[in-house]
Design a protein around this motif. Structure first.
Motif, PDB file in Angstrom:
ATOM      1  N   ASP A  88       0.968  -1.189  -0.051  1.00 44.35           N
ATOM      2  CA  ASP A  88      -0.048  -0.011   0.047  1.00 44.35           C
ATOM      3  C   ASP A  88       0.877   1.478  -0.114  1.00 44.35           C
ATOM      4  OD1 ASP A  88      -2.499  -1.128  -0.248  1.00 44.35           O
ATOM      5  OD2 ASP A  88      -2.826  -1.143   1.875  1.00 44.35           O
ATOM      6  N   THR A 139      -1.322   5.858 -10.860  1.00 36.81           N
ATOM      7  CA  THR A 139      -2.378   4.973 -10.522  1.00 36.81           C
ATOM      8  C   THR A 139      -3.801   5.557  -9.868  1.00 36.81           C
ATOM      9  OG1 THR A 139      -0.732   3.199 -10.604  1.00 36.81           O
ATOM     10  CG2 THR A 139      -2.931   2.712  -9.608  1.00 36.81           C
ATOM     11  N   PHE A 154      -6.502   4.344  -7.460  1.00 33.39           N
ATOM     12  CA  PHE A 154      -6.737   3.309  -6.376  1.00 33.39           C
ATOM     13  C   PHE A 154      -8.232   3.662  -5.950  1.00 33.39           C
ATOM     14  CE2 PHE A 154      -2.104   3.463  -6.226  1.00 33.39           C
ATOM     15  CZ  PHE A 154      -1.738   2.360  -6.334  1.00 33.39           C
ATOM     16  N   TYR A 185      -5.549  -0.768  -0.645  1.00 35.89           N
ATOM     17  CA  TYR A 185      -5.547  -0.018  -1.816  1.00 35.89           C
ATOM     18  C   TYR A 185      -5.579  -0.903  -2.951  1.00 35.89           C
ATOM     19  CZ  TYR A 185      -4.520   3.556   1.705  1.00 35.89           C
ATOM     20  OH  TYR A 185      -4.593   4.135   2.915  1.00 35.89           O
ATOM     21  N   ARG A 186      -6.492  -0.880  -3.995  1.00 39.52           N
ATOM     22  CA  ARG A 186      -6.429  -1.725  -5.192  1.00 39.52           C
ATOM     23  C   ARG A 186      -6.584  -0.838  -6.395  1.00 39.52           C
ATOM     24  NH1 ARG A 186      -7.293  -6.336  -2.760  1.00 39.52           N
ATOM     25  NH2 ARG A 186      -9.132  -6.671  -1.567  1.00 39.52           N
ATOM     26  N   PRO A 187      -5.576  -1.153  -7.223  1.00 39.04           N
ATOM     27  CA  PRO A 187      -5.163  -0.258  -8.470  1.00 39.04           C
ATOM     28  C   PRO A 187      -6.547  -0.364  -9.513  1.00 39.04           C
ATOM     29  CG  PRO A 187      -3.237  -1.669  -8.194  1.00 39.04           C
ATOM     30  CD  PRO A 187      -4.425  -2.180  -7.360  1.00 39.04           C
TER      31      PRO A 187
END
Length: 180
Positions: free
Chosen positions: A40, A159, A161, A171-173
């Motif tokens: 993260d 990115t 997120f 946190y996810r791209p």
């Protein structure tokens, strides 16, 4: 609703040594509620909060335009610092030198996305990589500003997120925008 932010991801391997030293020396996990997952780590550019599907599409379009008009650059990570009272700061972070290209990227994003933010981006920008936040108690736990030999990271994109507070990493791209 899902919350979003745009950032520069920082691979753990680049900052592993100073992060581990600071965490051990300052006993960060004993004094702070939030210690970011190694996946993260990032330099936040803009936080949006919740976005409607229409706003999310607009943000993605604008990020694509900005990325196409931005050239790769290098950031320098060179120390440990904090936000808040030095006897018990609310955030401890790895400091990032304020590079011209980074500041220009931040201001370009703020200007193009002011509509979604519903306010102008802050004029002051302190690029940083959070390594601890939210003190567990009010007891003094001093943190000192330190410098270490510079670590360089080549920035080739940004990115978007999404945030999943119940997961780790959280946190996810959602999408990555490469610079031309």
């Amino acid at each position: 609703m899902t919350h979003y932010f745009v950032a520069i991801p920082i691979p753990f391997g680049i900052v592993a040594e100073p992060l581990k030293k600071a965490s051990a020396y300052y006993e960060l996990s004993s004094h702070y509620k939030v210690i970011p997952h190694p996946d993260d780590l990032h330099i936040t550019l803009l936080f949006f909060g919740a976005l409607t599907p229409l706003q999310l599409d607009f943000v993605k379009q604008e990020l694509e335009v900005i990325a196409k008009n931005t050239e790769s650059f290098t950031v320098t990570i060179d120390g440990i610092s904090f936000f808040g009272n030095p006897t018990g700061p609310r955030v401890v972070y790895l400091s990032v030198q304020p590079e011209l290209q980074l500041a220009e990227l931040y201001h370009a994003l703020g200007k193009r996305l002011e509509f979604v933010l519903q306010k102008p981006a802050s004029l002051e920008y302190t690029p940083h990589i959070t390594i601890a936040k939210k003190k567990k108690d009010n007891n003094p736990h001093p943190i000192e500003t330190e410098h270490f030999p510079p670590l360089l990271h080549s920035v080739k994109g940004i990115t978007l997120f999404s945030i999943d507070p119940a997961s780790s990493p959280k946190y996810r791209p959602a999408e990555t925008f490469s610079f031309d």
